[in-house]
Every structure is written in structure tokens, then in C-alpha cells.
Design an enzyme around this catalytic site. Structure first.
Site, PDB file in Angstrom:
ATOM      1  N   PHE A 114      14.643  89.985  57.598  1.00  0.00           N
ATOM      2  CA  PHE A 114      15.251  90.000  58.931  1.00  0.00           C
ATOM      3  C   PHE A 114      16.471  89.109  58.878  1.00  0.00           C
ATOM      4  CE2 PHE A 114      11.024  91.438  59.405  1.00  0.00           C
ATOM      5  CZ  PHE A 114      11.098  92.424  60.364  1.00  0.00           C
ATOM      6  N   CYS A 115      17.604  89.616  59.348  1.00  0.00           N
ATOM      7  CA  CYS A 115      18.864  88.988  58.995  1.00  0.00           C
ATOM      8  C   CYS A 115      19.855  89.054  60.149  1.00  0.00           C
ATOM      9  CB  CYS A 115      19.496  89.699  57.794  1.00  0.00           C
ATOM     10  SG  CYS A 115      18.316  90.215  56.526  1.00  0.00           S
ATOM     11  N   THR A 116      20.941  88.298  60.004  1.00  0.00           N
ATOM     12  CA  THR A 116      22.099  88.384  60.882  1.00  0.00           C
ATOM     13  C   THR A 116      23.337  88.503  60.016  1.00  0.00           C
ATOM     14  OG1 THR A 116      21.031  87.006  62.571  1.00  0.00           O
ATOM     15  CG2 THR A 116      23.424  87.281  62.712  1.00  0.00           C
TER      16      THR A 116
END
Length: 344
Positions: A114-116
Site C-alpha cells: 500500500f503506497c503513495t
């Protein structure tokens, strides 16, 4: 779903305050695929790496998937595309891992992040790209994070950030051409989709990033390859180039693009933010990293955006959170500025 729920519930906890650069090592593309990771692996303790792999697989992978992986291991050469099958086989041999475990740890990294990611253009037309990569088991993965330079004939062909034992790249740069990051596109049937697509010999999303870094000549050809190549899992590809307006978010399903969202600085849209949700829908209130990132970018302003200020944006809570393993900053036009920070 338990692993996913735990990740989202903890996203709002305070982030750590320390950071350090990971090791930077070379992978020679001139070596045979089953040997090219050996020089990198010599920097690590094989027994410790085996323990880490078994800890992750034992805690996170369903037993039915483990059973299928053991069956598929005997047919790996006919299922996985090259050079990745040979690379996984070589890593397993060097570390004393079962081939099925080597396959599983690579698939696990494909579906559990899960990333930005942010791509932005300053008022001078320069393109900057930054990403936070968030995973469960981050205490293990922080010690396995590495910056790799893939070299041939003494030249850096491309570079990227990854974990030891994982042959894909979620973060990478082709010098003076483009930068790429990949974010998981949240769906509930990860394992089923991945295995079914794998049997069709389609590459996982992170392998397509490596292929693109190696093969694409420029931003436009990278955009086409990332948009149209079949893959094994839904994903967001964030792509940055070297010319004004060369920034885009590609929302993907297995067969092609669902949406392509480019920079439009003449309309005031000088940045794009992608987390793990379709940008045309509101993010869930329990995992809204998008809104704080947007607010921070607007407060920074286009004339002030650069790699240091982009790091500040990626360091605010909950964009940076207790599951953030590393932050990477990239500017393809200034390839020596590639920088990764591992958070503690």
C-alpha cells in the site's frame, strides 16, 4: 483480508522519526540470469534471509496457495517468463530456498503493498517523482531494502529500489528518460487473480516495470508499454518523464488501462497523487492519504516544488505512517539525484 485490515487501521498512527539510506549495489545484466543476483546476495546472511522468508510466508500466505505453489514449482520453467524464472531459480539455489517458497515470496510482494506516489511539475517545467512504499512486516523489509543499479558494459541501464529476494521493481528510473512507481489497486481476490493470470504467462506488475525500464526508449513508449501489456494484477502505474507535461497516472486492470490521468499544468493541475484507490472516487475515510497529500502540495505551491519539498509532503502523517518502509525521490532529468530513505 486480516492483513489488509490491520494495515489500514494502523495507517493513522504516528510515523517514525529516523531514516537511513539503504545499501546501493550493482546487478550485472551481462551475467546469466541464474547468476546475476549472487554478488548482491553475498552481502547478506543466507540463513537469516531464509528465516525471514519463512516468517512472512507462514503468517501471510493461505495454505491452499502454498499447496498450489509447491505444485507449480516443478513446472516453473514453462509458466514464468524469462529472465525472471531463471533469476528466481538462481536466488533459491544461492539461499537454499525451496523453489515454491521463492515463487511465493515474489508473488506476496506483488499483492500486499500500500503506497503513495506523486508526480509533479514545477513552474520551470521540471518533473519530480516521489513515492512512499508501505508494507506489513516492515520491520523485516526495512532490513532487506536495497537500491540496485542494473549495469551493462560499465553503464547504468536503469536503477530501482526493491527487497532482497524479490526480482521485480516497484520503483525505478531509466536515466534521462523516465521514472516509474507502482501502487497496488485494491481488490479482494488477489491470490485467485494472480495465479490464474500467471498460468497464462502474463508478467506480474513489477516485472513489467523492469521490462519497461530496460526496453522503452522514452516517456511515450513507456506509457504505451505500461498501459497495454497484459499483467497478473490490478495496479496503478505512476510515470514521470523529462519534458514539461510528462507525468501521468495509469489505472490498470489485467488487460489494459481503465483510466489515464495526465498532468495538465496549463489548467493548474501541476501534480497528481495516487494512493491505492481510483482517483475519480473518494478514498475510504479510514485510509485517506490523498487529501493530506493534496493539501500539502497546494500549500507548497508549484514554484516551490522540488525533491526536498516533495520529501516534506511525503513525510506528513498519515502519508508517512507506521507501515512506510521507504521513500524514494526521483528526477529522470537529473538521474544522480535518485535517493531512497528507509524509515525506522
Amino acid at each position: 483480508m486480516l492483513l489488509y485490515s490491520q494495515l489500514l487501521l494502523l495507517c493513522l498512527l504516528p510515523a517514525g522519526s529516523g531514516d537511513f539510506p539503504p545499501p546501493r549495489l550493482n546487478v550485472s545484466l551481462e551475467l546469466p540470469p541464474d547468476q546475476r543476483w549472487e554478488p548482491v546476495l553475498r552481502h547478506y546472511d543466507a540463513a537469516q534471509l531464509r528465516r525471514m522468508v519463512h516468517q512472512v510466508l507462514g503468517s501471510a500466505v493461505p495454505k491452499w496457495v502454498i499447496s498450489i505453489a509447491e505444485t507449480l514449482a516443478a513446472q516453473l520453467g514453462t509458466i514464468l517468463p524469462q529472465p525472471y524464472e531463471a533469476e528466481i531459480r538462481g536466488i533459491c539455489k544461492a539461499l537454499g530456498l525451496k523453489l515454491g517458497d521463492g515463487l511465493l515470496i515474489n508473488l506476496f510482494y506483488e499483492i500486499s503493498g500500500f503506497c503513495t506516489s506523486i508526480v509533479a511539475q514545477d513552474s520551470g517545467g521540471n518533473i519530480y517523482h516521489g513515492r512512499n512504499l508501505d508494507y506489513a512486516f516492515n520491520d523485516i523489509l526495512r532490513s532487506l531494502t536495497v537500491d540496485l543499479q542494473f549495469v551493462k558494459h560499465g553503464q547504468i541501464v536503469y536503477k530501482g529500489t526493491t527487497f532482497i529476494g524479490f526480482v521485480g521493481l516497484w520503483t525505478g528510473q531509466s536515466p534521462n528518460k523516465f521514472t516509474i512507481s507502482g501502487n497496488s489497486r485494491v481488490r479482494g481476490d488477489w491470490w485467485e487473480t494472480m495465479i490464474a493470470a500467471l498460468l497464462k504467462r502474463d508478467p506480474p506488475p513489477s516485472w513489467l516495470i523492469r521490462d519497461t525500464l530496460l526496453e522503452a526508449e522514452d516517456f511515450q513508449s513507456a506509457l504505451i508499454k505500461l498501459s497495454k501489456s497484459p499483467i497478473t494484477a490490478n495496479v496503478y502505474y505512476i510515470l514521470g518523464g523529462v519534458k514539461p507535461t510528462e507525468g501521468v497516472i495509469i489505472s490498470r486492470n489485467l488487460n489494459g488501462p481503465v483510466d489515464i490521468w495526465p498532468l495538465m499544468p496549463k489548467k493548474g493541475q501541476w501534480y497528481r497523487v495516487e494512493t491505492n484507490y481510483d482517483h475519480w472516487k473518494p478514498p475510504p475515510p479510514y485510509d485517506d492519504r490523498r487529501t493530506p497529500a493534496n493539501h500539502a502540495l497546494n500549500a507548497t505551491g508549484q514554484k516551490n516544488i522540488n525533491l526536498p519539498t516533495l520529501l516534506k509532503v511525503l513525510s506528513i502523517k498519515p502519508v508517512l505512517n507506521n507501515f512506510t518502509v521507504y521513500t524514494t525521490l526521483m528526477c529522470a532529468a537529473k538521474p544522480d539525484d535518485y535517493k531512497t530513505l528507509v524509515w525506522t
